[in-house]
Motif scaffolding. Structure first.
Motif, PDB file in Angstrom:
ATOM      1  N   MET A  66      -5.038  -4.399   9.595  1.00  0.00           N
ATOM      2  CA  MET A  66      -5.020  -3.676   8.514  1.00  0.00           C
ATOM      3  C   MET A  66      -5.577  -3.990   7.382  1.00  0.00           C
ATOM      4  O   MET A  66      -5.403  -5.135   7.065  1.00  0.00           O
ATOM      5  CB  MET A  66      -3.626  -2.831   8.212  1.00  0.00           C
ATOM      6  CG  MET A  66      -3.098  -1.982   9.413  1.00  0.00           C
ATOM      7  SD  MET A  66      -1.173  -1.361   9.237  1.00  0.00           S
ATOM      8  CE  MET A  66      -1.378  -0.281   7.798  1.00  0.00           C
ATOM      9  N   GLU A  69      -5.074  -1.711   1.697  1.00  0.00           N
ATOM     10  CA  GLU A  69      -4.957  -0.061   1.267  1.00  0.00           C
ATOM     11  C   GLU A  69      -4.384   0.931   2.227  1.00  0.00           C
ATOM     12  O   GLU A  69      -3.894   2.037   1.862  1.00  0.00           O
ATOM     13  CB  GLU A  69      -6.533   0.422   0.888  1.00  0.00           C
ATOM     14  CG  GLU A  69      -7.073  -0.512  -0.228  1.00  0.00           C
ATOM     15  CD  GLU A  69      -7.755  -1.632   0.461  1.00  0.00           C
ATOM     16  OE1 GLU A  69      -8.275  -1.639   1.494  1.00  0.00           O
ATOM     17  OE2 GLU A  69      -7.988  -2.661  -0.382  1.00  0.00           O
ATOM     18  N   GLU A  70      -4.626   0.230   3.628  1.00  0.00           N
ATOM     19  CA  GLU A  70      -3.915   1.278   4.474  1.00  0.00           C
ATOM     20  C   GLU A  70      -2.474   0.874   4.791  1.00  0.00           C
ATOM     21  O   GLU A  70      -2.073   1.983   5.545  1.00  0.00           O
ATOM     22  CB  GLU A  70      -4.684   0.839   5.866  1.00  0.00           C
ATOM     23  CG  GLU A  70      -6.162   1.052   5.967  1.00  0.00           C
ATOM     24  CD  GLU A  70      -7.164   0.400   6.900  1.00  0.00           C
ATOM     25  OE1 GLU A  70      -8.174   0.779   7.207  1.00  0.00           O
ATOM     26  OE2 GLU A  70      -6.332  -0.405   7.956  1.00  0.00           O
TER      27      GLU A  70
END
Length: 107
Positions: A66, A69-70
């Motif tokens: 990931m 930001e996710e």
């Protein structure tokens, strides 16, 4: 005693307005900047480095792939705590550790 005076506009000089705008700009730059060193470090790390960070942060394997930001806020906080643990751990490494690792790598 409670102050029950009504609020009213206070006239400001041009210089005061300018100083206020500079202060607001400075606060925005320092606290709401798009420059985020934690995000940049994590996103630019290799998979191996992200795996180590996620392990220290007690995040699952899905976080390795990931982007920063996710992640949600709790996961980001855990990641930062993991980075702090890693920094604390590496502060105690002997200074010549990097050199000896390169010597072992050459053999």
């Amino acid at each position: 005693m409670v102050n029950i005076l009504s609020a009213r506009a206070v006239p400001l000089t041009t210089a005061e307005i300018g100083r206020g705008l500079e202060a607001v700009t400075d606060i925005r730059r320092r606290h709401f900047s798009r420059n985020n060193p934690v995000r940049d470090l994590y996103n630019q790390s290799s998979e191996r480095e992200r795996k180590a960070l996620c392990l220290l942060a007690r995040l699952s394997e899905r976080h390795i792939n990931m982007k920063f930001e996710e992640m949600n806020e709790r996961e980001r906080e855990q990641l930062i705590e993991g980075m702090i643990v890693m920094r604390t751990l590496t502060e105690h490494f002997p200074p010549r550790l990097l050199h000896s690792y390169k010597v072992l790598e050459d053999k």
